[in-house]
Design an enzyme around this catalytic site. Structure first.
Site, PDB file in Angstrom:
ATOM      1  N   VAL A 225      60.624  52.020 -25.307  1.00  0.00           N
ATOM      2  CA  VAL A 225      59.753  51.419 -26.668  1.00  0.00           C
ATOM      3  C   VAL A 225      58.819  52.339 -27.461  1.00  0.00           C
ATOM      4  O   VAL A 225      57.856  52.761 -26.729  1.00  0.00           O
ATOM      5  CB  VAL A 225      59.303  50.061 -25.913  1.00  0.00           C
ATOM      6  CG1 VAL A 225      58.493  49.337 -27.237  1.00  0.00           C
ATOM      7  CG2 VAL A 225      60.247  49.143 -25.374  1.00  0.00           C
ATOM      8  N   CYS A 226      58.722  52.372 -28.578  1.00  0.00           N
ATOM      9  CA  CYS A 226      57.701  52.798 -29.213  1.00  0.00           C
ATOM     10  C   CYS A 226      57.108  51.974 -30.502  1.00  0.00           C
ATOM     11  O   CYS A 226      57.373  50.629 -30.408  1.00  0.00           O
ATOM     12  CB  CYS A 226      57.840  54.087 -30.006  1.00  0.00           C
ATOM     13  SG  CYS A 226      59.241  54.182 -31.358  1.00  0.00           S
ATOM     14  N   GLU A 227      56.405  52.370 -31.551  1.00  0.00           N
ATOM     15  CA  GLU A 227      55.989  51.331 -32.458  1.00  0.00           C
ATOM     16  C   GLU A 227      57.179  50.971 -33.460  1.00  0.00           C
ATOM     17  O   GLU A 227      57.334  50.015 -33.981  1.00  0.00           O
ATOM     18  CB  GLU A 227      54.832  51.906 -33.316  1.00  0.00           C
ATOM     19  CG  GLU A 227      54.356  50.800 -34.148  1.00  0.00           C
ATOM     20  CD  GLU A 227      53.620  49.793 -33.307  1.00  0.00           C
ATOM     21  OE1 GLU A 227      53.789  48.534 -33.975  1.00  0.00           O
ATOM     22  OE2 GLU A 227      52.984  50.084 -32.220  1.00  0.00           O
TER      23      GLU A 227
END
Length: 104
Positions: free
Chosen positions: A63-65
């Protein structure tokens, strides 16, 4: 493909005890993250992958932004022998939009 939706991610977490790996920087991670997410910044994946070695048998959701950094991280983890690695499509933005729980 290696991208999954928030719904698919939730199912993997609930049914297969998937590991959520947050590859954003520490400041972003502190502001709010998926429950029980482990933090491993993208720049540290090569050097610190040993810390998540024990999760190789489980699905890993990166997960990232927005979903860009997580795609890079998925490729890096595949090289290190992780078989079931997925990138959360739309990242934390999509997670928040879906109204899913966050931990601070």
């Amino acid at each position: 493909g290696s991208s999954i939706s928030t719904l698919q991610a939730t199912l993997l977490i609930n049914q297969q005890n998937a590991l959520v790996l947050d590859v954003r920087d520490a400041a972003e991670y502190e502001k709010g993250r998926v429950l029980n997410a482990r933090h491993l910044a993208l720049g540290e994946i090569e050097t610190r992958a040993g810390e998540i070695e024990k999760f190789k048998a489980r699905p890993v959701i990166v997960v990232c932004e927005s979903g860009n950094r997580s795609n890079t991280a998925v490729a890096a983890l595949r090289k290190q022998g992780f078989g079931q690695v997925f990138s959360l499509s739309g990242g934390m933005g999509a997670w928040r939009q879906a109204g899913l729980p966050l931990e601070k």
